[in-house]
Design a protein around this motif. Sequence first.
Motif, PDB file in Angstrom:
ATOM      1  N   LEU A 159       0.940  -1.381  -0.007  1.00  0.00           N
ATOM      2  CA  LEU A 159       0.080  -0.026   0.105  1.00  0.00           C
ATOM      3  C   LEU A 159       0.946   1.355  -0.124  1.00  0.00           C
ATOM      4  O   LEU A 159       0.569   2.244  -0.581  1.00  0.00           O
ATOM      5  CB  LEU A 159      -1.034   0.150   1.253  1.00  0.00           C
ATOM      6  CG  LEU A 159      -1.962   1.183   1.425  1.00  0.00           C
ATOM      7  CD1 LEU A 159      -2.977   1.003   0.290  1.00  0.00           C
ATOM      8  CD2 LEU A 159      -2.735   1.215   2.905  1.00  0.00           C
ATOM      9  N   ASN A 160       2.175   1.249   0.512  1.00  0.00           N
ATOM     10  CA  ASN A 160       2.623   2.363   0.922  1.00  0.00           C
ATOM     11  C   ASN A 160       3.988   2.798   0.257  1.00  0.00           C
ATOM     12  O   ASN A 160       4.496   3.832   0.252  1.00  0.00           O
ATOM     13  CB  ASN A 160       2.975   2.561   2.297  1.00  0.00           C
ATOM     14  CG  ASN A 160       1.759   2.854   3.077  1.00  0.00           C
ATOM     15  OD1 ASN A 160       1.153   3.891   3.112  1.00  0.00           O
ATOM     16  ND2 ASN A 160       1.313   1.788   3.767  1.00  0.00           N
ATOM     17  N   TRP A 161       4.591   1.557  -0.564  1.00  0.00           N
ATOM     18  CA  TRP A 161       5.940   1.919  -1.175  1.00  0.00           C
ATOM     19  C   TRP A 161       5.935   2.875  -2.154  1.00  0.00           C
ATOM     20  O   TRP A 161       4.729   2.991  -2.828  1.00  0.00           O
ATOM     21  CB  TRP A 161       6.665   0.653  -1.460  1.00  0.00           C
ATOM     22  CG  TRP A 161       6.245   0.024  -2.874  1.00  0.00           C
ATOM     23  CD1 TRP A 161       6.409   0.703  -4.050  1.00  0.00           C
ATOM     24  CD2 TRP A 161       6.192  -1.356  -2.862  1.00  0.00           C
ATOM     25  NE1 TRP A 161       6.105  -0.184  -4.936  1.00  0.00           N
ATOM     26  CE2 TRP A 161       5.827  -1.563  -4.344  1.00  0.00           C
ATOM     27  CE3 TRP A 161       5.849  -2.451  -2.039  1.00  0.00           C
ATOM     28  CZ2 TRP A 161       5.433  -2.469  -5.033  1.00  0.00           C
ATOM     29  CZ3 TRP A 161       5.454  -3.541  -2.701  1.00  0.00           C
ATOM     30  CH2 TRP A 161       5.486  -3.781  -4.282  1.00  0.00           C
ATOM     31  N   LEU A 213      -5.165  -2.237  -5.932  1.00  0.00           N
ATOM     32  CA  LEU A 213      -3.883  -3.268  -5.689  1.00  0.00           C
ATOM     33  C   LEU A 213      -3.729  -4.172  -6.543  1.00  0.00           C
ATOM     34  O   LEU A 213      -2.642  -4.449  -7.151  1.00  0.00           O
ATOM     35  CB  LEU A 213      -4.172  -3.909  -4.346  1.00  0.00           C
ATOM     36  CG  LEU A 213      -3.685  -2.838  -2.901  1.00  0.00           C
ATOM     37  CD1 LEU A 213      -4.107  -3.353  -1.831  1.00  0.00           C
ATOM     38  CD2 LEU A 213      -2.540  -2.373  -3.088  1.00  0.00           C
ATOM     39  N   ALA A 214      -4.848  -4.800  -7.062  1.00  0.00           N
ATOM     40  CA  ALA A 214      -4.790  -5.860  -7.993  1.00  0.00           C
ATOM     41  C   ALA A 214      -4.839  -5.341  -9.514  1.00  0.00           C
ATOM     42  O   ALA A 214      -4.119  -6.138 -10.104  1.00  0.00           O
ATOM     43  CB  ALA A 214      -6.349  -6.729  -8.057  1.00  0.00           C
ATOM     44  N   PHE A 215      -4.839  -3.852  -9.682  1.00  0.00           N
ATOM     45  CA  PHE A 215      -4.636  -3.496 -11.073  1.00  0.00           C
ATOM     46  C   PHE A 215      -3.320  -3.201 -11.039  1.00  0.00           C
ATOM     47  O   PHE A 215      -2.787  -2.759 -12.164  1.00  0.00           O
ATOM     48  CB  PHE A 215      -5.694  -2.478 -11.348  1.00  0.00           C
ATOM     49  CG  PHE A 215      -6.929  -3.083 -12.063  1.00  0.00           C
ATOM     50  CD1 PHE A 215      -6.881  -3.231 -13.348  1.00  0.00           C
ATOM     51  CD2 PHE A 215      -8.013  -3.207 -11.422  1.00  0.00           C
ATOM     52  CE1 PHE A 215      -7.923  -3.537 -14.257  1.00  0.00           C
ATOM     53  CE2 PHE A 215      -9.097  -3.814 -12.146  1.00  0.00           C
ATOM     54  CZ  PHE A 215      -9.135  -4.066 -13.730  1.00  0.00           C
ATOM     55  N   VAL A 243      -3.202   4.107  -2.532  1.00  0.00           N
ATOM     56  CA  VAL A 243      -2.130   3.197  -2.975  1.00  0.00           C
ATOM     57  C   VAL A 243      -0.936   3.956  -3.710  1.00  0.00           C
ATOM     58  O   VAL A 243      -0.913   4.275  -4.734  1.00  0.00           O
ATOM     59  CB  VAL A 243      -2.557   2.262  -4.022  1.00  0.00           C
ATOM     60  CG1 VAL A 243      -1.446   1.114  -4.157  1.00  0.00           C
ATOM     61  CG2 VAL A 243      -3.740   1.282  -3.417  1.00  0.00           C
ATOM     62  N   ARG A 244      -0.084   4.259  -2.699  1.00  0.00           N
ATOM     63  CA  ARG A 244       0.982   5.134  -3.247  1.00  0.00           C
ATOM     64  C   ARG A 244       2.110   4.740  -4.274  1.00  0.00           C
ATOM     65  O   ARG A 244       2.547   5.143  -5.058  1.00  0.00           O
ATOM     66  CB  ARG A 244       1.966   5.457  -1.872  1.00  0.00           C
ATOM     67  CG  ARG A 244       1.312   6.393  -1.077  1.00  0.00           C
ATOM     68  CD  ARG A 244       2.279   6.731   0.312  1.00  0.00           C
ATOM     69  NE  ARG A 244       3.129   7.616  -0.066  1.00  0.00           N
ATOM     70  CZ  ARG A 244       3.951   7.711   0.839  1.00  0.00           C
ATOM     71  NH1 ARG A 244       4.263   7.057   1.922  1.00  0.00           N
ATOM     72  NH2 ARG A 244       5.313   8.476   0.338  1.00  0.00           N
TER      73      ARG A 244
END
Length: 437
Positions: A135-137, A335-337, A398-399
Amino acid sequence: MFRDQTSSVTRKASARSNTGTSSNSSEAGGSLLSRQPSLSTETVASAFFFEHFVTNTHLSFLEGFTPDDFLLKPIVAIGLAAIANRENDTNGQEIARRYYVEALAATNAALRHPIKVREDSTIMAVALLSCFERLNWDSSASSWEHHVAGATQVLQLRTRSQLRTTLGRKIFRELRSSITLNALLTETEVPDFIVDWSTSLAHDTTQTPSDQLSVLAARVASSKCSFLKMRIQDDQQLMEATSALERDLVKWSDEWPADDLPSTLCHAMVCIFLSRTQEAVLRRSWPALATIPPSPQHYRDVRNRMTDKICSAAVSVFAEDDTIASARKSIPVGLAFVAPLFLAATCLLEQLAEPLVSPGGSRTILIERPMHKDPLSFASLQLAGVIERLDLIDRIGVRWSGALSKILSGQVLTIYDLGRSRVVSEAAPDVVLEDLM
């Protein structure tokens, strides 16, 4: 063991707090947390997490689950981070990081304990720490890769008994997707026991489309790894193996329904990875190959079809008039995309930029300017659509998505190796783009 970053993160958080980072917080009206003073931070973050992160295809092992104090920390860390990312709340991000560090320390302690290391809660905590990093990187995936490696070790330690319960199978499938993605991106092998367990599930009554597909994806990862290690005289064998794998991927797509979005996206990615490896083998060894392989155009056609499939799926999920309000529950979908969209975009760049071909047959493209602003080019318009949706996913929280959008829009001078499907060089020394894709 995961690297304990407690001291360094705490030091950074304190330094930033002392310099008045609150001025960079969210838009007028304050953050979600400050707008709900009657609820505790942990209550708000935990509720946000279960509403926005837990679905039947993402962290499904937490459906109907009541976390104890041990699992509450990574859950709160993820919830806080997502809220802070959406609202550009720097202080909120620091608070989320502190919860993450506490969760990391507690998980490391459990991993050192001879009994707790095998408990469900420990492997679940590892999966949550991995989710936090995805999520964060924003510039480096190294922490996520450490968690994936740790999850692999814990799974192996738990043995095949992991698959005896419904909960165990859900945890395994969740972690397997990260392990396989990491292998494809880093050009390494998927561990044999992961493939063996997936193969056994493919013949189980509880099988899912992902079980057979994960075995095929592991074979693609192996072919990528073999291409780097093999000499030219071994390429005939590799070409035969990848051709058989291509046929198996076609067979899989014919047998399984297309309404399983995660598997559909994974299948498209795997086909792109494979076609690039096949073309790289062809360019390196032709005409020394004993059999006549398909032309390079065949592999480009495969990539174009898979690119269209990914872009079409993104259009159906993230419509052009989509707003952040209507996408509030789309974090797992986002996240999946992210990875499929980036991979599809590099296929579009392959059409828009003139690849540089080395004497050994490798092909690279230089991303040095915006290539998504040509209204007369369909590929350029598609690329613009991909960038728009990556930016939307970034705003959802989602960074990672925003960092990849900057690459594709030409904001960072980047060299991308088409045969290896990865960034090989970048101009900004403070951004480790090799770790992104």
